[in-house]
Write a protein that holds these residues in place. Structure first.
Motif, PDB file in Angstrom:
ATOM      1  N   LEU A  57       0.911  -1.256   0.252  1.00  0.00           N
ATOM      2  CA  LEU A  57      -0.012  -0.078  -0.078  1.00  0.00           C
ATOM      3  C   LEU A  57       0.949   1.197  -0.010  1.00  0.00           C
ATOM      4  N   LEU A  60       3.136   1.613  -3.606  1.00  0.00           N
ATOM      5  CA  LEU A  60       2.072   1.828  -4.665  1.00  0.00           C
ATOM      6  C   LEU A  60       1.201   2.896  -4.462  1.00  0.00           C
ATOM      7  N   ARG A  61       1.317   3.560  -3.393  1.00  0.00           N
ATOM      8  CA  ARG A  61       0.609   4.813  -2.917  1.00  0.00           C
ATOM      9  C   ARG A  61      -0.869   4.754  -3.066  1.00  0.00           C
ATOM     10  N   ALA A  62      -1.273   3.680  -2.755  1.00  0.00           N
ATOM     11  CA  ALA A  62      -3.056   3.490  -2.784  1.00  0.00           C
ATOM     12  C   ALA A  62      -3.692   4.370  -1.676  1.00  0.00           C
ATOM     13  N   LEU A 178     -12.541  -0.619  -4.684  1.00  0.00           N
ATOM     14  CA  LEU A 178     -11.287  -0.412  -4.296  1.00  0.00           C
ATOM     15  C   LEU A 178     -10.142  -1.392  -5.172  1.00  0.00           C
ATOM     16  N   GLN A 182      -6.165  -4.307  -2.988  1.00  0.00           N
ATOM     17  CA  GLN A 182      -6.330  -3.143  -1.921  1.00  0.00           C
ATOM     18  C   GLN A 182      -7.247  -3.678  -0.952  1.00  0.00           C
ATOM     19  N   TRP A 186      -5.758  -3.856   3.070  1.00  0.00           N
ATOM     20  CA  TRP A 186      -6.244  -2.908   4.114  1.00  0.00           C
ATOM     21  C   TRP A 186      -6.931  -3.741   5.143  1.00  0.00           C
ATOM     22  N   GLN A 303     -11.248   1.762 -10.406  1.00  0.00           N
ATOM     23  CA  GLN A 303     -10.470   1.431  -8.872  1.00  0.00           C
ATOM     24  C   GLN A 303      -9.903   2.935  -8.560  1.00  0.00           C
ATOM     25  N   ARG A 304     -10.074   3.178  -7.696  1.00  0.00           N
ATOM     26  CA  ARG A 304      -9.368   4.516  -6.956  1.00  0.00           C
ATOM     27  C   ARG A 304      -7.820   4.365  -6.902  1.00  0.00           C
ATOM     28  N   GLY A 305      -7.178   5.297  -7.444  1.00  0.00           N
ATOM     29  CA  GLY A 305      -5.777   5.248  -7.512  1.00  0.00           C
ATOM     30  C   GLY A 305      -5.109   4.566  -8.563  1.00  0.00           C
TER      31      GLY A 305
END
Length: 305
Positions: A57, A60-62, A178, A182, A186, A303-305
């Motif tokens: 996370l 990969l800057r989730a 997500l 992810q 999380w 998906q975000r990010g």
């Protein structure tokens, strides 16, 4: 130029990859509990996987989950990070991995039910017929060849199936927003404040007394069962439909039986072949009539990010 796979086919292929990885979970857990306390194993596998998940996370800057996504992530963590690993580890103190594996035959049905309750899926009526036949075949096989099993072990395995089915359905629902990797990362990070102290509290008094097989079992369930397998599995459920792709788990007991025979030298009854043929037919039927479930779910959102 090769034609790209449609999302449903991609989902089933990802789901199959996840099932193959998960098939080694119970034999690996059986190896691990030969030398490790089940509570330590539960905490250690989640802690190791959680550390790797946190690293992913971060690298990969989730983006962080939104507030309304935190509680569903807690449900995922309780179901697949804490509940299923702990309950199965405790069960394997009472039953063999070959016997415990047959209970996984109930997991597709549990996953489909929670897919309806939590994700609003609506499979065709014929889907439930194939799902029930497949699950019934596995259960009948268990009853015929598991009469010497412990009631405590069976009760623990049934509880594990319920927890896991809920965690699968909730995680797949979240994966549409997500992304599969992810969600599991999380969920693992959320569980770290509980699982790391648990691992520390039940740390073995002497590592010298723990055999190499137990460490290999811990390594497998930490890296593959707890992290990599879920990346494929949640993507598969999100793309192909929770109820439909979930039926692939009917094959998991038989992949697991082969591993149990090869790694643990546990006896595998010849009737397994006949039951496997029935199960494969049920999975094929569920794939055909489960399309209503997949169609009723919208394509995964960006998906975000």
């Amino acid at each position: 130029m090769r034609k790209p796979l449609d999302s449903t086919t991609d989902g089933w292929l990802c789901g199959l990859a996840g099932v193959l990885i998960f098939s080694g979970s119970l034999p690996a857990t059986r190896l691990a509990v030969l030398g490790l306390d089940p509570l330590f194993l539960t905490g250690a596998r989640a802690t190791l996987a959680g550390a790797l998940g946190a690293l992913l996370l971060l690298v990969l800057r989730a983006p962080r989950p939104e507030r309304h996504e935190v509680w569903p992530l807690v449900i995922v963590a309780l179901g697949v990070v804490v509940g299923f690993p702990l309950l199965t580890a405790l069960a394997l103190r009472h039953v063999s991995s070959a016997h415990a594996i047959v209970f996984v035959g109930l997991l597709p049905l549990a996953t489909a039910i929670f897919g309806v309750l939590r994700a609003g899926e609506r499979p065709q009526p014929a889907f439930w017929v194939f799902s029930a036949i497949g699950s019934g075949a596995v259960v009948a096989f268990a009853l015929r060849h598991g009469v010497d099993a412990s009631p405590i072990g069976d009760a623990l395995m049934l509880a594990a199936i319920v927890a896991c089915g809920l965690g699968y359905a909730e995680g797949a629902r979240l994966s549409r927003r997500l992304g599969g990797w992810q969600v599991i990362c999380w969920a693992l990070v959320i569980s770290l404040p509980v699982m790391a102290p648990l691992a520390w509290a039940f740390l073995p008094a002497s590592f010298a007394a723990v055999g190499a097989a137990s460490w290999w079992g811990l390594a497998y369930v930490s890296l593959f069962s707890m992290l990599i397998g879920f990346v494929f599995w949640y993507r598969g459920l999100a793309l192909g439909g929770i109820a439909g792709v979930g039926q692939l788990q009917l094959l998991q007991p038989f992949f697991g039986f082969v591993l149990a025979a090869l790694l643990l030298h546990e006896a595998v009854p010849p009737a397994m072949i006949a039951v496997t043929v029935v199960v494969i037919g049920c999975v094929a039927g569920a794939r055909r009539f489960g399309r209503g479930a997949a169609a009723s779910t919208r394509a995964p959102q960006a998906q975000r990010g």
